[in-house]
Design a protein around this motif. Structure first.
Motif, mmCIF file in Angstrom:
data_model
loop_
_atom_site.group_PDB
_atom_site.id
_atom_site.type_symbol
_atom_site.label_atom_id
_atom_site.label_comp_id
_atom_site.label_asym_id
_atom_site.label_seq_id
_atom_site.Cartn_x
_atom_site.Cartn_y
_atom_site.Cartn_z
ATOM 1 N N VAL A 177 25.871 9.977 -5.933
ATOM 2 C CA VAL A 177 27.276 9.800 -5.575
ATOM 3 C C VAL A 177 27.985 8.989 -6.660
ATOM 4 C CG1 VAL A 177 28.858 8.657 -3.968
ATOM 5 C CG2 VAL A 177 26.995 10.058 -3.089
ATOM 6 N N GLU A 178 27.357 7.911 -7.113
ATOM 7 C CA GLU A 178 27.954 7.086 -8.158
ATOM 8 C C GLU A 178 28.045 7.860 -9.475
ATOM 9 O OE1 GLU A 178 25.535 3.589 -8.213
ATOM 10 O OE2 GLU A 178 26.714 2.603 -6.643
ATOM 11 N N PHE A 179 27.019 8.651 -9.782
ATOM 12 C CA PHE A 179 27.053 9.454 -11.010
ATOM 13 C C PHE A 179 28.173 10.487 -10.934
ATOM 14 C CE2 PHE A 179 25.619 12.827 -13.904
ATOM 15 C CZ PHE A 179 25.329 12.080 -15.041
ATOM 16 N N SER A 180 28.354 11.057 -9.756
ATOM 17 C CA SER A 180 29.439 12.021 -9.549
ATOM 18 C C SER A 180 30.794 11.365 -9.771
ATOM 19 C CB SER A 180 29.358 12.596 -8.127
ATOM 20 O OG SER A 180 30.458 13.447 -7.864
ATOM 21 N N PHE A 181 30.943 10.140 -9.261
ATOM 22 C CA PHE A 181 32.184 9.393 -9.477
ATOM 23 C C PHE A 181 32.447 9.220 -10.974
ATOM 24 C CE2 PHE A 181 32.160 6.784 -5.252
ATOM 25 C CZ PHE A 181 32.360 7.956 -4.554
ATOM 26 N N ALA A 224 40.741 2.481 -2.234
ATOM 27 C CA ALA A 224 40.168 2.213 -0.916
ATOM 28 C C ALA A 224 39.168 3.291 -0.528
ATOM 29 C CB ALA A 224 41.280 2.130 0.127
ATOM 30 N N ALA A 225 39.466 4.553 -0.879
ATOM 31 C CA ALA A 225 38.611 5.670 -0.482
ATOM 32 C C ALA A 225 37.233 5.582 -1.122
ATOM 33 C CB ALA A 225 39.284 6.991 -0.854
ATOM 34 N N VAL A 226 37.169 5.180 -2.386
ATOM 35 C CA VAL A 226 35.883 5.081 -3.081
ATOM 36 C C VAL A 226 34.979 4.069 -2.389
ATOM 37 C CG1 VAL A 226 34.769 4.309 -5.204
ATOM 38 C CG2 VAL A 226 36.734 5.829 -5.329
ATOM 39 N N LYS A 227 35.513 2.904 -2.071
ATOM 40 C CA LYS A 227 34.728 1.866 -1.403
ATOM 41 C C LYS A 227 34.205 2.352 -0.055
ATOM 42 C CE LYS A 227 37.222 -1.978 -3.577
ATOM 43 N NZ LYS A 227 38.084 -3.167 -3.333
ATOM 44 N N TYR A 228 35.056 3.069 0.678
ATOM 45 C CA TYR A 228 34.647 3.579 1.991
ATOM 46 C C TYR A 228 33.515 4.587 1.855
ATOM 47 C CZ TYR A 228 34.595 6.784 5.936
ATOM 48 O OH TYR A 228 34.184 7.591 6.949
#
Length: 256
Positions: A177-181, A224-228
């Motif tokens: 997920v983090e790599f995708s970000f 906010a969306a990323v943190k959630y």
């Protein structure tokens, strides 16, 4: 397109960019609901404001983003999408963006895929217990890039494609997920740059202020969306997102 439209689409972009439900697809469908015609400017707007959402990643992951080992992996992952996007740019811009039918079918089939994948994945237990971003191999990075290239089809979802691809390779859920970000940063900057190179003549002083409005709103909402989403994936699967995609497609088919 008005400033109100720009704010609404900016909110939609910020909320959906990093969820496996397709931000581009949602922008196209919401534009249809708002009766915004799919002009060249609107299509460019839908591409460029994604960079606003991507800037949230730059702010939140600034430390990881500038690590050389991670940059090399992101570069490898970007290659397939960069090449395919460059070759198929005109087809995507002229025939795929703004096409509600393609978006709805992509949303629907993508939803089914997510649900079936999660059921299989739960039984397969492919995910590693621990893995960091720098442990992703170059081969894995390239394959993830191939999965990302599927998302040139509106409605597929860039994040869904890359995350599913990474999970299939056995990468830890939070790690992929983090790599995708992070992969979204070079991908969307390149996509926006390419579009501006072809479409800058459609931008006027009035339209630039509308574009900037959507850009800023997308950035603020995405923060906010990323943190959630990071918190969500630690405890939940993507099955609810798959169900949501199917329901959205069916509702639009029946009532819109």
């Amino acid at each position: 397109m008005s400033f109100i439209h720009a704010i609404i689409l900016g909110i939609v972009e910020g909320l959906t960019e990093f969820l496996p439900i397709s931000s581009t697809g949602h922008q196209i469908l919401v534009s249809s609901l708002l009766h915004i015609g799919q002009t060249d400017f609107v299509k460019s707007f839908e591409i460029i404001i994604q960079v606003g959402a991507i800037l949230a990643v730059v702010v939140l992951y600034s430390t990881d983003l500038w690590k050389w080992e991670i940059i090399k992996r992101l570069a490898v992952a970007f290659v397939p999408t960069g090449v395919i996007g460059l070759v198929l740019y005109k087809i995507v811009k002229n025939y795929l963006l703004g096409n509600n039918s393609i978006v709805l079918w992509s949303m629907f089939l993508g939803g089914i895929t997510l649900i079936l994948f999660e059921r299989w994945y739960e039984k397969s237990q492919k995910e590693k217990l621990e893995q960091s971003l720098v442990e992703i191999t170059y081969q894995q990075a390239f394959i993830i890039g191939l999965f990302q290239s599927i998302a040139i089809i509106p409605g597929v979802s860039r994040s869904a494609a890359t995350i599913v691809g990474g999970l299939l390779l056995g990468i830890k859920r939070r790690t992929i997920v983090e790599f995708s970000f992070l992969l979204a940063v070079p991908t969307m900057i390149a996509a926006s740059g390419l579009d501006l190179l072809h479409s800058y003549k459609t931008l006027e002083s009035g339209s630039l202020s509308i574009l900037l409005t959507g850009f800023v709103v997308a950035f603020l909402v995405a923060m906010a969306a990323v943190k959630y989403f990071i918190k969500y994936v630690q405890k939940h699967t993507f099955t609810p997102f798959g169900t949501y995609r199917i329901l959205v497609a069916i509702i639009f088919w029946l009532f819109v």
